[in-house]
Design a protein around this motif. Structure first.
Motif, mmCIF file in Angstrom:
data_model
loop_
_atom_site.group_PDB
_atom_site.id
_atom_site.type_symbol
_atom_site.label_atom_id
_atom_site.label_comp_id
_atom_site.label_asym_id
_atom_site.label_seq_id
_atom_site.Cartn_x
_atom_site.Cartn_y
_atom_site.Cartn_z
ATOM 1 N N GLY A 198 0.818 -1.210 0.000
ATOM 2 C CA GLY A 198 0.000 0.000 0.000
ATOM 3 C C GLY A 198 0.852 1.259 0.000
ATOM 4 N N LEU A 199 1.945 1.218 0.771
ATOM 5 C CA LEU A 199 2.836 2.375 0.832
ATOM 6 C C LEU A 199 3.433 2.663 -0.532
ATOM 7 N N VAL A 206 3.142 13.047 -4.070
ATOM 8 C CA VAL A 206 2.370 13.519 -2.926
ATOM 9 C C VAL A 206 3.280 13.666 -1.714
ATOM 10 N N LEU A 207 4.083 12.632 -1.499
ATOM 11 C CA LEU A 207 4.981 12.663 -0.342
ATOM 12 C C LEU A 207 6.031 13.738 -0.520
ATOM 13 N N ARG A 219 4.267 14.072 10.820
ATOM 14 C CA ARG A 219 3.114 14.758 10.258
ATOM 15 C C ARG A 219 2.756 14.190 8.898
ATOM 16 N N ILE A 220 3.763 13.823 8.131
ATOM 17 C CA ILE A 220 3.475 13.226 6.821
ATOM 18 C C ILE A 220 2.689 11.926 7.024
ATOM 19 N N GLY A 223 -0.782 12.897 8.325
ATOM 20 C CA GLY A 223 -1.592 13.695 7.413
ATOM 21 C C GLY A 223 -1.793 13.070 6.050
ATOM 22 N N VAL A 224 -0.799 12.332 5.564
ATOM 23 C CA VAL A 224 -0.895 11.817 4.197
ATOM 24 C C VAL A 224 -0.988 10.299 4.156
ATOM 25 N N PRO A 227 -4.050 8.297 6.162
ATOM 26 C CA PRO A 227 -5.371 8.342 5.519
ATOM 27 C C PRO A 227 -5.422 7.556 4.206
ATOM 28 N N ILE A 232 -6.422 -0.217 3.473
ATOM 29 C CA ILE A 232 -5.545 -1.349 3.747
ATOM 30 C C ILE A 232 -5.567 -1.687 5.217
ATOM 31 N N GLY A 310 -17.401 7.668 7.233
ATOM 32 C CA GLY A 310 -17.383 7.911 5.799
ATOM 33 C C GLY A 310 -16.586 6.907 4.983
#
Lengths: 313, 457, 285
Positions: A198-199, A206-207, A219-220, A223-224, A227, A232, A310
């Protein structure tokens, strides 16, 4: 296989409706197999749990008799059953958390290293995954054996003389801990490989963008990465819950059928000892039904929670 | 910056599907409940027609065709197979039109296999080998045929030793022929004993004292390796003090664990778990295997091991440095009654070749075959005369034969025993005592209660 | 990947950690293989050494000399192979149905596939036993004692998870591709097998790992359903021989376990790449 955005558009559409039976045609083989070999036996299991059903009824020609909820009342009146139930839930939860933590941490580690160490870790993990549960449990027990195992000899050679001939399975928590180690060993590879996959599927841009913005690693992740990994993580969590709650072989082999005075029993092993070994099939079936209901409640509860946030299952 | 916030909610279509998908789910719950209610109602109605059961009883008595037999598969099975093949060939030679099909099944799988055979007569063999503690359970399950008359008419059977005979007898009826017996005695290290100037113990008290002395002088060694789950090692202590686990009362059994003499035996056994011999932290969990392994790996000066452990000892590092004597009793000059383990042969109720199966059972469990089996595998014969001859051929079995001749015992031959065994009533009791979780009185009372419940069922 | 941007000392530390973890994870496996090669007396030694100077094949000989060992091996291959292929195909069809079509009870079915994975298998062997026994009377080849009695239950038990995993792969194939295919006049079957199937194949590989392992390593069905026909036994039965009431043969257990683990490892290494890319695809949404 890297289409990330297009897949969102590929929601099932109403456009193709000719032959509403087509999906059922596709589903037919699976439904027949599952219906015949899983759902029907499951129905029988439920039925047996309401009967008096021992070997005498099965092959001795004695008539079966309807017990109503008798088997269930007998179970819940049994103090040991309640204690085993609690131990199972706590132990399974610990296994799930530990497996997820180790698997995720190592998956992140895999993305930070070059090909050779990555291959080494991957192969070792696949090896652990491939080992039959009976063997894995036996080997781990052997490693921690007070007389023959290398762990105690190594620890005492390091000067920790308290570990000379130390038994890891005598104390209740130490025994559960040892079993937990084995469970994590054989089940983290699934989590690690899946999360790693998945990573890798997260677009590098994006990263990079996040890193250029000066965000810290943590934080990455928060935050990224997390989510985007969520679907997964849901899959591996649900699978781990399902697998760890039903643990049998590891406990049975490593604690010699439930530990000192039954201190390490879990539900599945308890069912086996209580019922199958003495062929009281109805009690065994009742325990099976209770296990299924608990798993159902836990998993569906979890999915519902996600849904409220959601997610889609 | 956008990339730092959680990904935006899925655009239109996805969102809609999610919502759409949710609707039937919430609606389904009551429907599911209703379905469950219906199912329960249906169950109540269907209670009469239970899940299928097997058809009991045999299907005639043919005197030609294929006779199927299941024997346990040993790790080194070739010598056993050779003996069986020889006996079977002789059997088939006199009976034209009879074929014998021998299958060797792993011991680990016996419980499933045998139960399956009871449940599906089509898969069932005509003759099986089974562990003698399973006799009562198999009889209760309706699997074994009553062969009382056939054994009574069999001349060789009168030399069978009484313990072996008891192990095939349930409520006065005979359900098979003993194939071999297994019995335990005291293994000790001759080198350690010589260095410390010790002699093999002559009473159980002396055994305990010797064990403590060894551990004091050689702290790396357990004096006597014991195990909290080693039921068959513990039972001789109970019996030697005049106690036992249960006795027959009327038509059923009743536990005698709370009997004073039994408690003396329990105390003698559990006293061996301590820092002065075998600390509970390493010994409480051990079963028979681990106990014997501890001796074989040179970690104990004494252990209670079986005649069947001999080969493992010969392959271990203590080879040439150990000897075996019978486990002494409470008083000097006596031998503690040992547990008579071993296997039997039995004819299945569902066999369609009953007469042939009985004849084959007599051949395979006969004196000739048992003597051969001893020479090939070291399995002790169940006939006193054949066993005496074996002891003359192989001196190492002498202490075991002496133990058997002094009178070995079995566990209660009642179906309830299978439940007691499965629930690990005795190991739990010993473990509770040696770990200090419960007092001897409380643990014995608890175990007696569980045992009586099992016997009543 | 982002590995490139990590500063050198950190990367070296990460690599050292990865190698260390790999060693720890591999150690039990190493110990297993080692014990298989040790002579009997050394396995029982109270001072275990992490090597052996006198490697011996005795334990392996005990494994391979068992009656019918080769047969068991072939049976295991046949059963696991059939389950892998059949569950792949059946699950592919089912996954296509639940992801690319919209119909009543779709969500219900999905939940059912999930719930089906929670069924405790141990408890189901008893009803399954009677089912197979009775089925064997009418349909030859699937009753007790046949390889079919192993294949069918394993197939049924591996399907729910396979469908669940495959959904992601099927969903990942762009809708546009499908529409284009129909515009070109392709039939539904042609799209299914010629276009969709090859694209989903890596996912099938990943999924097959699970059904292969669970079938290959199974003891439960093998000892419950193969009763009288020992020639239809599978590999785990050759391992169980070494667990004995009066003393386990550790060398034999370890050698047999090694023999059992190696084919799975080979299978793993073969599909490793596809496994990683596959699992990645399964979960992208």
């Amino acid at each position: 296989m890297t289409a990330t955005d297009t897949s969102r558009a590929s929601r099932p559409s109403r456009a193709r409706r000719p032959g509403a039976w087509t999906p059922w045609l596709y589903l037919a083989p699976a439904l027949v197999l599952i219906g015949g070999l899983l759902v029907y036996p499951l129905y029988q299991l439920g039925l047996i749990s309401f009967l008096e059903y021992t070997q005498a009824q099965v092959s001795g020609g004695e008539p079966t008799s309807f017990q109503g909820l008798g088997n269930y009342t007998e179970l819940f009146r049994d103090a040991q059953f309640r204690q085993v139930l609690l131990a199972t839930v706590v132990f399974a939860a610990a296994c799930v958390l530990a497996t997820l933590a180790v698997g995720c941490a190592l998956a992140v580690l895999l993305t930070r290293v070059r090909a050779l160490p990555r291959l080494a870790l991957m192969l070792a993990a696949l090896g652990a995954w491939a080992t039959p549960a009976v063997t894995g449990s036996t080997v781990w027990l052997f490693l921690f054996d007070p007389d023959l195992g290398p762990v105690d000899s190594a620890l005492s050679a390091l000067g920790l003389s308290g570990f000379e001939g130390h038994s890891w399975t005598y104390d209740r928590y130490s025994a559960f801990g040892l079993v937990l180690l084995e469970v994590v060993w054989c089940s983290f590879p699934f989590v690690m490989v899946t999360v790693y996959a998945g990573l890798r599927a997260i677009p590098a841009e994006v990263l990079e963008a996040a890193a250029l913005d000066g965000a810290s690693q943590w934080r990455i992740w928060r935050g990224v990465t997390a989510p985007m990994l969520r679907p997964i993580l849901v899959v591996v969590t649900v699978q781990s819950v399902i697998w760890d709650f039903k643990i049998f072989t590891q406990i049975y082999v490593m604690t010699n059928g439930g530990g000192v005075a039954g201190q390490n029993l879990t539900l599945n092993v308890y069912a086996y000892q209580k019922a199958f070994a003495s062929s009281q099939y109805s009690l065994g079936s009742a325990i099976g039904v209770v296990m299924l209901l608990i798993l159902l409640a836990v998993t569906l509860g979890y999915l519902r929670l996600l849904r409220r946030q959601g997610e889609e299952i | 910056m956008a990339s730092l916030s959680p990904p935006p909610p899925a655009p239109g279509p996805g969102r809609r599907t999610a919502r759409r998908a949710r609707t039937p789910r919430t609606a389904r719950t009551p429907r599911g409940l209703r379905a469950l209610g219906l199912a329960v109602a249906a169950l109540t109605a269907a209670a009469g027609c239970a899940p299928s059961t097997a058809v009991p009883g045999g299907r005639g008595d043919k005197n030609t065709g294929t006779l199927r037999i299941w024997l346990f598969r040993e790790v080194d099975n070739a010598p056993k197979a050779a003996v069986v093949d020889r006996a079977v060939a002789a059997f088939a030679k006199d009976r034209p039109g009879v074929r014998v099909d021998v299958a060797y099944i792993p011991v680990e799988t016996r419980a499933q296999r045998v139960k399956a055979a009871f449940n599906d007569p089509r898969s069932a063999p005509d003759l099986i080998e089974y562990g003698n503690t399973d006799t009562a359970g198999y009889v209760r399950d309706g699997g074994l045929a009553d062969v009382t008359a056939d054994v009574a008419a069999w001349a060789e059977a009168k030399d069978t030793d009484p313990a072996a005979r008891r192990s095939v007898t349930v409520a006065g009826k005979v359900y098979g022929a003993p194939l071999f017996v297994g019995v335990r005695a005291l293994y000790y290290r001759t080198d350690v004993f010589a260095e410390l100037g010790l002699r093999p113990p002559r009473t159980l008290d002396e055994l305990a004292a010797t064990a403590r002395r060894v551990h004091r002088e050689r702290p790396a060694l357990h004096g006597l390796a014991v195990g909290g789950a080693y039921t068959y090692g513990a039972l001789p202590f109970l019996w030697a003090h005049g106690g036992g686990v249960a006795e027959k009362k009327g038509r059923g059994y009743i536990s005698t664990l709370t009997d004073e003499r039994t408690k003396k035996g329990i105390a003698a056994w559990t006293a061996l778990f301590g820092d002065d011999n075998c600390p509970p932290s390493s010994c409480a969990q051990r079963g028979g295997n681990a106990t014997v392994e501890s001796f074989a790996s040179g970690k104990a000066a004494m252990a209670i091991g079986g005649d069947f452990s001999h080969r493992a000892m010969e392959n271990s590092k203590v080879k040439g440095a150990y000897a075996v004597v019978p486990l002494p009793g409470a008083a000097e000059g006596t031998i503690a009654p040992a547990f008579a383990g071993g296997n039997n042969l039995g004819v299945l109720k569902s066999s369609s070749h009953r007469t042939l199966a009985v004849e084959l059972m007599r051949t395979l469990a006969g004196k000739r075959a048992q003597a051969d089996l001893f020479d090939a595998m070291g399995f002790l014969p169940t006939y006193t005369d054949v066993r005496a001859a074996a002891a003359r051929r192989q001196p190492f079995v002498r202490p075991f034969v002496a133990t058997l001749d002094a009178g070995a015992r079995t566990v209660p031959v009642t179906p309830g025993w299978a439940a007691v065994d499965a629930a690990q009533v005795l190991p739990v009791m010993f473990q509770e005592i040696v770990s200090g979780r419960r007092s001897l009185d409380a643990a014995a009372a608890g175990a007696a209660k569980k045992m009586n419940e099992a016997f009543r069922k | 990947m982002n590995a490139l941007r990590i500063r050198r000392p950190w990367r070296l530390a990460a690599e050292a950690a990865a190698l260390l973890v790999a060693a720890v994870v591999a150690f039990p496996l190493y110990w297993m293989v080692l014990a298989a090669f040790k002579p009997a007396a050394e396995v029982q030694s109270a001072a275990p050494r992490p090597w052996t100077l006198r490697p011996s094949l005795d334990a392996f000989r005990r494994v391979f000399d068992q009656q019918d060992f080769g047969r068991y091996f072939l049976n295991s291959l046949l059963v696991a192979g059939t389950v892998v292929v059949a569950s792949g195909l059946v699950a592919f069809l089912a996954a296509t149905a639940v992801t690319r079509f919209r119909f009543r009870f779709r969500t219900t079915l999905l939940v059912m596939f999930l719930v089906a994975q929670m069924v405790p298998v141990e408890a189901l062997t008893i009803p399954l036993f009677f089912l197979l026994r009775d089925a064997g009377g009418t349909v030859p080849g699937i009753g007790l004692n046949t390889l079919g009695s192993l294949i069918l239950p394993h197939l049924a038990f591996s399907l729910p998870f396979a469908v669940w995993m495959l959904r992601g792969f099927v969903r990942a194939v762009p809708e546009a591709l499908e529409e284009a295919a129909y515009l070109d006049g392709a039939s539904r079957a042609r799209f299914l097998w010629r276009i969709l199937f090859p694209l989903v194949l890596p996912g099938l590989m990943a999924t097959s790992v699970f059904s292969f392992i669970s079938t290959w390593n199974d003891f439960l069905f093998a000892k419950s359903f193969i009763i009288s026909a020992t020639e239809n036994s599978t590999l785990p039965m050759a391992l169980l021989v070494f667990f004995k009431d009066e003393g386990n043969d550790w060398g034999g257990i370890m050698a047999a376990s090694t023999v059992m683990t190696v084919p799975v490892l080979v299978f793993f290494v073969l599909v490793q790449r596809r496994l990683v890319s596959g699992l990645g695809g399964a979960v992208k949404d």
